[in-house]
Structure formats: structure tokens, C-alpha cells
Write an enzyme that holds these catalytic residues in place. Structure first.
Site, PDB file in Angstrom:
ATOM      1  N   GLU A 103       5.730  -0.112  -5.379  1.00  0.00           N
ATOM      2  CA  GLU A 103       5.063  -0.222  -4.072  1.00  0.00           C
ATOM      3  C   GLU A 103       3.559  -0.170  -4.283  1.00  0.00           C
ATOM      4  O   GLU A 103       3.105   0.697  -5.037  1.00  0.00           O
ATOM      5  CB  GLU A 103       5.523   0.921  -3.162  1.00  0.00           C
ATOM      6  CG  GLU A 103       7.003   0.808  -2.841  1.00  0.00           C
ATOM      7  CD  GLU A 103       7.534   1.939  -1.958  1.00  0.00           C
ATOM      8  OE1 GLU A 103       6.765   2.858  -1.627  1.00  0.00           O
ATOM      9  OE2 GLU A 103       8.720   1.885  -1.624  1.00  0.00           O
ATOM     10  N   HIS A 126       7.709   0.875   3.517  1.00  0.00           N
ATOM     11  CA  HIS A 126       8.029   2.313   3.397  1.00  0.00           C
ATOM     12  C   HIS A 126       7.597   3.075   4.652  1.00  0.00           C
ATOM     13  O   HIS A 126       6.775   4.002   4.593  1.00  0.00           O
ATOM     14  CB  HIS A 126       7.384   2.901   2.132  1.00  0.00           C
ATOM     15  CG  HIS A 126       8.088   4.125   1.630  1.00  0.00           C
ATOM     16  ND1 HIS A 126       8.257   4.417   0.293  1.00  0.00           N
ATOM     17  CD2 HIS A 126       8.682   5.155   2.291  1.00  0.00           C
ATOM     18  CE1 HIS A 126       8.907   5.567   0.154  1.00  0.00           C
ATOM     19  NE2 HIS A 126       9.173   6.027   1.365  1.00  0.00           N
ATOM     20  N   ARG A 128      15.101   4.981  -1.675  1.00  0.00           N
ATOM     21  CA  ARG A 128      14.144   4.759  -2.761  1.00  0.00           C
ATOM     22  C   ARG A 128      14.474   3.441  -3.445  1.00  0.00           C
ATOM     23  O   ARG A 128      15.651   3.147  -3.729  1.00  0.00           O
ATOM     24  CB  ARG A 128      14.236   5.887  -3.806  1.00  0.00           C
ATOM     25  CG  ARG A 128      13.501   7.163  -3.434  1.00  0.00           C
ATOM     26  CD  ARG A 128      11.991   6.953  -3.331  1.00  0.00           C
ATOM     27  NE  ARG A 128      11.268   8.158  -3.001  1.00  0.00           N
ATOM     28  CZ  ARG A 128      10.997   8.581  -1.752  1.00  0.00           C
ATOM     29  NH1 ARG A 128      11.397   7.872  -0.704  1.00  0.00           N
ATOM     30  NH2 ARG A 128      10.299   9.680  -1.555  1.00  0.00           N
TER      31      ARG A 128
HETATM   32  C1  DGY Z   1      10.264  10.990   1.908  1.00  0.00           C
HETATM   33  O1  DGY Z   1      10.570  11.869   2.706  1.00  0.00           O
HETATM   34  O2  DGY Z   1      10.278  11.170   0.689  1.00  0.00           O
HETATM   35  C2  DGY Z   1       9.816   9.678   2.475  1.00  0.00           C
HETATM   36  O3  DGY Z   1      10.029   8.625   1.617  1.00  0.00           O
HETATM   37  C3  DGY Z   1       8.359   9.700   2.892  1.00  0.00           C
HETATM   38  O4  DGY Z   1       7.539  10.149   1.920  1.00  0.00           O
END
Ligand code: DGY
Length: 329
Positions: free
Chosen positions: A266, A284, A237
Site C-alpha cells: 500500500e 484501506h 490484510r
Molecule cells: C486495523 O485495525 O488494523 C485497521 O487495518 C486500521 O489500521
């Protein structure tokens, strides 16, 4: 129709399979918003106000959005992160929130290895060289014998460790929850403090959730512990890293390179790193593989359907929701 389900997760819709057929068989109407990105609050409200269940990607679900979702019984996250959902509000409003653990671990781990190797061998820069009609070579580094520091040795971190070990790397990790003994034996991984991990690793990779305790976990102070030859990979993240500080560290050569799949905001503003050669960005895409879409689609569907039938899905992140009485007390 038995009810309605909102599905914002894009690969769920794009890849046909049993995850879609199951909703039709169960008699639910599916709402697929026509956007190729997470929904804005107003767009989400428009759809969520009318549904019994929602399978969501990275759309931000605030208390305000949840207050409009009067029929909603379950949010089934298509993925594992829940930092985009106001869990406290969901619990107060009796909305069950579930995730799909394990379904995307291989995809994220493979992307992490791809980014490590792309940085080590400067693959994007070489691609730009060839496309510009030149034929010069930049010096790379081998990862064999180097040290990989894994911040967060959960399912994804463990998959990365196994792959990096197969490449001949030494593994360090830090995690408040101890990973299985079997993984430690297989990877010979050593548990160390975050500070030790940062100062000893040649490559640092993040696999921790984003929450109040991990926001800007890697701030300027912690980044300054890294070796000037080290790389940072973030497929977890964006909020885990102070991005402004990171770009400054890259600019001044205080770390050697970074590859980022997840950004603080994002879509990100690429002008922040337009001048950085030793930086790789992806939008992402950690979970974005065909196999993961099928696994996450199926698990997200089952989580939601179990909740809709009045059951308790296995992967609930707000179990307190089951302790509430129906009058909201
Ligand atoms: C998650 O699993 O949270 C990934 O970032 C994809 O959404």
C-alpha cells in the site's frame, strides 16, 4: 511538559475530540507529522527517537526503528492489526504494544457489506455507465439465500455474520478459536474447514490477522476451490491473498469478482487491475468513520496513558514485556 507523544494515525489528528484534549490535560506535547500517509522508516525515526509514547497507524515499525527510540515506552496501535510492528524487537526492548479491539468492528463490517452489495449489483460499473452518458443495465445477483464464508470469526467476522444473516444469507465460518455460542445461535452459522468454506460459499470474506501462518492463506491452490460464480472480499490484510494469483483468476473468469480494501503493498499499483471490471478497490478505509475515530482515539489514548503511568493496559499484545527485569535479562 511531562513528555512527548507521537501520533501518526491520520483520523486521530483530523477529528477533534476528547482523545486529543486528554493528552493536553495530562501535560504531553503532541507531535503530529505532516504526512497524509504512513511514514517511511527514516521519517518515523526522525519523530520516534524523541518520544515516550507513539499512537501509530499502519507505519512499519522495524527493529532498526525501535533501536533509535530510546525513550519509547509504549506503542499504542490505532487499530487491531500488528503485522506492521516487529513485536519480538519491541518486547526485547521493553516497549509495550497495545491495540484497540472492538473499536472498529462495526466500521469494517459495514464496509464489508457495502462491498458485497456493490459487487452483487455492479454499482461502480453502473456509475461509470451513467457518467459516460449511457443508460444500459448490467445484470446483478441477489445475496439472499446465498452462502457467505467468513474466514476469521473474531469481533469483525461476527459483526459481518449478523449483518449478512439479516440479509437472508447462510453463514459458514472457519476459525481456530470458537466464536461465542450466542453468535452461532443468532446467525445459525456452521463451522467448516477452510477448503469446505471455499468450495461452498457464494461470497468469501476475510477477517483474519496477518502473521506467518496466514501469509497467502488464499494462494492459487485455495483460490481454485472457489466457485466460478463466487466473490472474494478482503477488508483484513492484503498479505492474506496472493494478489497476482487473484488477478489472474479474475482475468480468466475462474472467480466472478473481488473487492479489496487492503493490498499486499500500500499504496497499490492500480495498473495490475486496470483492465478488470469485476474488481472494486478502496484505499484501506475499513476503520475510516467518524464514530470509529472517536472510539479508537479514546481507547488508544487510554492504553498509552495507563502504560506511561506504569500500569498494565487491558489490550496488550506482548504481555511477555511485563516479565522482563529492568536490566534486560
Ligand atoms: C486495523 O485495525 O488494523 C485497521 O487495518 C486500521 O489500521
Amino acid at each position: 511538559m511531562k513528555g512527548k507523544v507521537l501520533i501518526t494515525a491520520r483520523s486521530f489528528r483530523k477529528i477533534p475530540g476528547p482523545h486529543i484534549d486528554e493528552w493536553v490535560r495530562e501535560g504531553y506535547e503532541i507531535l503530529f507529522p505532516p504526512y497524509d500517509r504512513p511514514l517511511e522508516a527514516q521519517e518515523l525515526v526522525e519523530y520516534i527517537q524523541d518520544v515516550d509514547a507513539a499512537i501509530l497507524g499502519l507505519d512499519k515499525v522495524s527493529r532498526e526503528v525501535l533501536l533509535k527510540a530510546s525513550r519509547l515506552r509504549v506503542i499504542s496501535r490505532y487499530g487491531v492489526g500488528v503485522d506492521n510492528i516487529d513485536l519480538e524487537a519491541a518486547t526485547e526492548l521493553g516497549v509495550i504494544v497495545t491495540v484497540t479491539p472492538g473499536a472498529n468492528s462495526v466500521a469494517v463490517a459495514e464496509l464489508t457489506m457495502a462491498l458485497i452489495l456493490a459487487l452483487a449489483r455492479k454499482i461502480p460499473a453502473h456509475d461509470r455507465i451513467v457518467r459516460s452518458g449511457k443508460w444500459n443495465r448490467l445484470e446483478g445477483v441477489e445475496i439472499m439465500g446465498g452462502t457467505l464464508g467468513i474466514i476469521g470469526a473474531g469481533r469483525i467476522g461476527q459483526e459481518v455474520g449478523i449483518r449478512a444473516r439479516a440479509f437472508g444469507m447462510e453463514i459458514l465460518f472457519t476459525d481456530p478459536l470458537p466464536p461465542p455460542e450466542e453468535w452461532i445461535r443468532a446467525t445459525q452459522a456452521k463451522s467448516v474447514s477452510l477448503e469446505e468454506l471455499l468450495s461452498e460459499s457464494d461470497i468469501v470474506t476475510l477477517h483474519a490477522p496477518l502473521n506467518e501462518g496466514t501469509q497467502h492463506l488464499l494462494d492459487a491452490n485455495r483460490l481454485s476451490l472457489m466457485k466460478p460464480t463466487a466473490f472474494l472480499i478482503n477488508t483484513a490484510r492484503g498479505g492474506l491473498v496472493d494478489e497476482k494469483a487473484l488477478f489472474e483468476f479474475l482475468r480468466s473468469g475462474r472467480i466472478a469478482g473481488a473487492a479489496i480494501d487492503t493490498f499486499e503493498v500500500e499504496p497499490t499499483d492500480p495498473s495490475q487491475f486496470a483492465d478488470l471490471d469485476h474488481f472494486i478497490s478502496t484505499p484501506h478505509i475499513g476503520s475510516a468513520t467518524y464514530q470509529t475515530a472517536l472510539r479508537m482515539g479514546w481507547l488508544a489514548t487510554q492504553n498509552a496513558l495507563i502504560a506511561l503511568r506504569g500500569g498494565r493496559p487491558e489490550h496488550v499484545v506482548n504481555p511477555q514485556v511485563f516479565g522482563r527485569s529492568s536490566d534486560g535479562s
